[in-house]
Design an enzyme around this catalytic site. Structure first.
Site, mmCIF file in Angstrom:
data_model
loop_
_atom_site.group_PDB
_atom_site.id
_atom_site.type_symbol
_atom_site.label_atom_id
_atom_site.label_comp_id
_atom_site.label_asym_id
_atom_site.label_seq_id
_atom_site.Cartn_x
_atom_site.Cartn_y
_atom_site.Cartn_z
ATOM 1 N N ASP A 152 -2.526 12.166 17.441
ATOM 2 C CA ASP A 152 -1.603 12.143 18.573
ATOM 3 C C ASP A 152 -2.451 11.845 19.808
ATOM 4 O O ASP A 152 -3.692 11.905 19.747
ATOM 5 C CB ASP A 152 -0.921 13.511 18.693
ATOM 6 C CG ASP A 152 -0.050 13.625 19.926
ATOM 7 O OD1 ASP A 152 0.769 12.715 20.173
ATOM 8 O OD2 ASP A 152 -0.206 14.606 20.667
ATOM 9 N N ASP A 188 -1.257 12.504 23.718
ATOM 10 C CA ASP A 188 -1.043 13.387 24.868
ATOM 11 C C ASP A 188 -1.366 14.830 24.526
ATOM 12 O O ASP A 188 -0.800 15.402 23.589
ATOM 13 C CB ASP A 188 0.404 13.277 25.355
ATOM 14 C CG ASP A 188 0.675 11.925 25.986
ATOM 15 O OD1 ASP A 188 0.141 11.662 27.062
ATOM 16 O OD2 ASP A 188 1.405 11.120 25.381
#
Length: 231
Positions: free
Chosen positions: A17, A19
């Site tokens: 991922d 963020d």
């Protein structure tokens, strides 16, 4: 707790991922949402934020507008925050251990990908200062990728990444900081390690195969990948 990585079995590829996991953008999102909330005399705090980390933009906007009872539509919220994001994203910092882990995996030819709920445009803004090490990823899958039909917690983003890497989902390990991302990874049939915000309760990550306090808590050798000596 830290994950018992030897329970994960051999791993052939890693999907990250972005963020709050590779880049510290969550504080920027918080600042922007607080600014918009204050325009309408509302207070945006952790009780709401904890429920939107990892959501796609449209889903996030609907939740925020409803939770804060804002007198605007979800679409207007997204339009309002766009210039605020463009201004702030380029200052995003790397999360601890992110760059070293990515460079280590690339050096040892381990397939790596980014699977993010960000759009292609905001992804570009966020990596302004990090283009060199983000260029090391074999593929980047954003929420508006043509092959992605649904955002997290649907598995599309991660399945697309695995397909492009040429690795079976069951041989992929995902790093995520959000419950939605963990759900998406498990739905894709992948192993997943959570590296959550310190304020997030561990109970929200019951689906994860383990919880780490930082990427620096990860030992690649424990799942059959080349040993890493953390700096």
């Amino acid at each position: 707790m830290n994950a018992q990585l030897n329970d994960l079995g051999p791993i052939k590829a890693i999907i990250f991922d972005m963020d709050g996991l590779l880049l510290d953008t969550e504080g920027i999102y918080t600042e922007i949402t607080q600014l918009i909330a204050e325009r309408y005399g509302r207070t945006y705090d952790w009780t709401i934020k904890q429920n939107i980390i990892g959501r796609g933009a449209a889903d996030l906007a609907r939740y925020v507008v409803e939770a804060l009872d804002l007198p605007i539509s979800a679409e207007e919220f997204l339009v309002m925050r766009e210039p605020l994001m463009r201004e702030r994203f380029p200052r995003a910092e790397a999360m601890p251990g992110a760059q070293q882990l990515v460079r280590h995996l690339k050096q040892h030819q381990v397939p790596i990908a980014v699977g993010t709920s960000s759009s292609q445009m905001s992804f570009g803004e966020k990596i302004t200062r990090h283009g060199d090490w983000f260029a090391l990823f074999d593929t980047i899958v954003t929420a508006d990728d043509p092959e992605v039909t649904a955002a997290k917690p649907a598995p599309d983003i991660f399945l697309t990444a695995a397909r492009r890497l040429g690795v079976a989902p069951g041989e992929c390990l995902v790093f995520e900081d959000s419950p939605f991302g963990v759900t998406a990874a498990k739905a894709a049939g992948m192993r997943v390690l959570a590296v959550p915000d310190p304020a997030m309760a561990d109970t929200k990550f019951a689906q994860a195969d383990g919880i780490l306090r930082s990427l620096k808590g990860f030992q690649p050798a424990a799942c059959g990948l080349p040993h890493l000596v953390w700096a």
